[in-house]
Design a protein around this motif. Sequence first.
Motif, PDB file in Angstrom:
ATOM      1  N   LYS A 226       0.846  -1.205   0.000  1.00  0.00           N
ATOM      2  CA  LYS A 226       0.000   0.000   0.000  1.00  0.00           C
ATOM      3  C   LYS A 226       0.879   1.252   0.000  1.00  0.00           C
ATOM      4  CE  LYS A 226      -3.931   2.092   2.367  1.00  0.00           C
ATOM      5  NZ  LYS A 226      -3.520   3.210   3.211  1.00  0.00           N
ATOM      6  N   ALA A 227       1.917   1.241   0.855  1.00  0.00           N
ATOM      7  CA  ALA A 227       2.795   2.415   0.922  1.00  0.00           C
ATOM      8  C   ALA A 227       3.475   2.657  -0.430  1.00  0.00           C
ATOM      9  CB  ALA A 227       3.838   2.212   2.027  1.00  0.00           C
ATOM     10  N   LEU A 228       3.967   1.580  -1.050  1.00  0.00           N
ATOM     11  CA  LEU A 228       4.639   1.740  -2.345  1.00  0.00           C
ATOM     12  C   LEU A 228       3.666   2.278  -3.391  1.00  0.00           C
ATOM     13  CD1 LEU A 228       6.784  -1.552  -2.466  1.00  0.00           C
ATOM     14  CD2 LEU A 228       7.604   0.775  -2.011  1.00  0.00           C
ATOM     15  N   ASN A 229       2.432   1.735  -3.383  1.00  0.00           N
ATOM     16  CA  ASN A 229       1.412   2.197  -4.344  1.00  0.00           C
ATOM     17  C   ASN A 229       1.072   3.663  -4.145  1.00  0.00           C
ATOM     18  OD1 ASN A 229       1.152  -0.179  -5.716  1.00  0.00           O
ATOM     19  ND2 ASN A 229      -0.478  -0.967  -4.395  1.00  0.00           N
ATOM     20  N   GLU A 230       1.202   4.120  -2.915  1.00  0.00           N
ATOM     21  CA  GLU A 230       0.884   5.527  -2.631  1.00  0.00           C
ATOM     22  C   GLU A 230       2.081   6.438  -2.866  1.00  0.00           C
ATOM     23  OE1 GLU A 230      -0.647   5.261   1.332  1.00  0.00           O
ATOM     24  OE2 GLU A 230      -2.646   4.655   0.647  1.00  0.00           O
ATOM     25  N   GLY A 231       3.178   5.855  -3.373  1.00  0.00           N
ATOM     26  CA  GLY A 231       4.312   6.678  -3.759  1.00  0.00           C
ATOM     27  C   GLY A 231       5.409   6.809  -2.717  1.00  0.00           C
ATOM     28  N   VAL A 232       5.307   6.072  -1.602  1.00  0.00           N
ATOM     29  CA  VAL A 232       6.394   6.114  -0.614  1.00  0.00           C
ATOM     30  C   VAL A 232       7.630   5.463  -1.244  1.00  0.00           C
ATOM     31  CG1 VAL A 232       7.149   5.332   1.671  1.00  0.00           C
ATOM     32  CG2 VAL A 232       4.763   6.018   1.307  1.00  0.00           C
ATOM     33  N   GLU A 233       8.764   6.113  -1.102  1.00  0.00           N
ATOM     34  CA  GLU A 233       9.991   5.644  -1.781  1.00  0.00           C
ATOM     35  C   GLU A 233      10.661   4.518  -1.011  1.00  0.00           C
ATOM     36  OE1 GLU A 233      12.481   6.992  -4.110  1.00  0.00           O
ATOM     37  OE2 GLU A 233      11.158   8.423  -5.121  1.00  0.00           O
ATOM     38  N   SER A 234      10.910   3.409  -1.683  1.00  0.00           N
ATOM     39  CA  SER A 234      11.749   2.365  -1.104  1.00  0.00           C
ATOM     40  C   SER A 234      12.221   1.454  -2.218  1.00  0.00           C
ATOM     41  CB  SER A 234      10.987   1.548  -0.060  1.00  0.00           C
ATOM     42  OG  SER A 234      11.780   0.439   0.292  1.00  0.00           O
ATOM     43  N   LYS A 235      13.429   1.749  -2.720  1.00  0.00           N
ATOM     44  CA  LYS A 235      13.950   0.979  -3.860  1.00  0.00           C
ATOM     45  C   LYS A 235      14.119  -0.480  -3.480  1.00  0.00           C
ATOM     46  CE  LYS A 235      16.228   4.466  -6.625  1.00  0.00           C
ATOM     47  NZ  LYS A 235      17.051   5.538  -6.115  1.00  0.00           N
ATOM     48  N   VAL A 236      14.633  -0.717  -2.270  1.00  0.00           N
ATOM     49  CA  VAL A 236      14.939  -2.100  -1.858  1.00  0.00           C
ATOM     50  C   VAL A 236      13.664  -2.942  -1.785  1.00  0.00           C
ATOM     51  CG1 VAL A 236      15.911  -3.540  -0.036  1.00  0.00           C
ATOM     52  CG2 VAL A 236      16.991  -1.360  -0.599  1.00  0.00           C
ATOM     53  N   LEU A 237      12.637  -2.381  -1.150  1.00  0.00           N
ATOM     54  CA  LEU A 237      11.404  -3.156  -0.995  1.00  0.00           C
ATOM     55  C   LEU A 237      10.661  -3.282  -2.328  1.00  0.00           C
ATOM     56  CD1 LEU A 237      10.069  -2.062   2.518  1.00  0.00           C
ATOM     57  CD2 LEU A 237      11.504  -3.999   1.904  1.00  0.00           C
ATOM     58  N   ALA A 238      10.716  -2.238  -3.160  1.00  0.00           N
ATOM     59  CA  ALA A 238      10.065  -2.316  -4.472  1.00  0.00           C
ATOM     60  C   ALA A 238      10.714  -3.431  -5.307  1.00  0.00           C
ATOM     61  CB  ALA A 238      10.165  -0.971  -5.190  1.00  0.00           C
ATOM     62  N   GLN A 239      12.041  -3.521  -5.206  1.00  0.00           N
ATOM     63  CA  GLN A 239      12.771  -4.573  -5.925  1.00  0.00           C
ATOM     64  C   GLN A 239      12.387  -5.954  -5.372  1.00  0.00           C
ATOM     65  OE1 GLN A 239      14.563  -3.974  -8.544  1.00  0.00           O
ATOM     66  NE2 GLN A 239      15.153  -6.123  -8.862  1.00  0.00           N
ATOM     67  N   ALA A 240      12.277  -6.048  -4.045  1.00  0.00           N
ATOM     68  CA  ALA A 240      11.910  -7.329  -3.411  1.00  0.00           C
ATOM     69  C   ALA A 240      10.514  -7.771  -3.857  1.00  0.00           C
ATOM     70  CB  ALA A 240      11.973  -7.196  -1.891  1.00  0.00           C
TER      71      ALA A 240
END
Length: 308
Positions: A188-202
Amino acid sequence: MKIGIDLGGTNIAAGLVNRHGELTEVVSEKTPETQGKIIEVMVHLAKKLMACAPIGLVGIGVPGVLSADAKTVIHCPNADMMNTPLAQIMEEALKTSVYLGNDANAAGLAESHYGALKDEPNAAMFTLGTGVGGYLVVSGKVVTGAHGCAAEFGHTYVGPRHYDCGCGLNGCLETFSSLRGLQASVLKALNEGVESKVLAQAVKENKLDGKLILDRAKEGDPAAVIAFETMIFGLSIAIRNLMHLTDPAVIAFGGGLARAGDFLFDALREAVVPEQLAYPDIATPKFVGAQLGNDAGIIGATLLDRLV
Ligand SMILES: [Zn+2]
């Protein structure tokens, strides 16, 4: 000797446990998909162990709801069981006494007898894994309830949530504070634009596990911090309610997510504050890690006869 069986969603593990609660032999197999095959595997594993030593009883920890007499599995979607007279089926196959119990109660019993909750007459345990399991001891008695489904902490209401629980309700603790809850919070956080390259990659690599999320939260990763704070919020409400209901002296935390240890307990100590309590002068419970790890399910299954 006794045999304990831990019927998990991924693996079925069975072990020989001696009268000191020590696990002397373990065998396991992957959990098949159908009820018939699952029962076959449990019988096979138990017979393997029975060839090693004379057996007093067999106990099975089941991740589901049991009948009040603990002989029938009323509901256990992960093991394809519904109204299954499992105790009778296993007793006929093994020619020995078979006791069933909820898997969280099995793990809790092991901690009460040999681990983190030893000699604690007022205690509770949260099992923080894929879901959230609960175990409750009040005045020295394990609380199982009128229908065998007491202490389901995972489905207690802690507040509205952005997705429904597996049980069909909205707002269950499990949706805040389990592995599934952490993963959903990160997505949800990633979809709302919160930045996290590591977790987005995971997420892309299908590697978004609990350890990674909690490790990243320690590092201050924004999406992981949101997920961790949501987890702590849910648990703190559940603990506050539990304190007002049963006043436990110690609360243990087991399951994969509890491996975060002091990172988790310190955050909980900060979140469960006296201002939120009706009796702020009374000491808050001790928060401790479960001590028996994955073995608790097998060891505790051999103690399930004590709940009858
Ligand atoms: Zn639920």
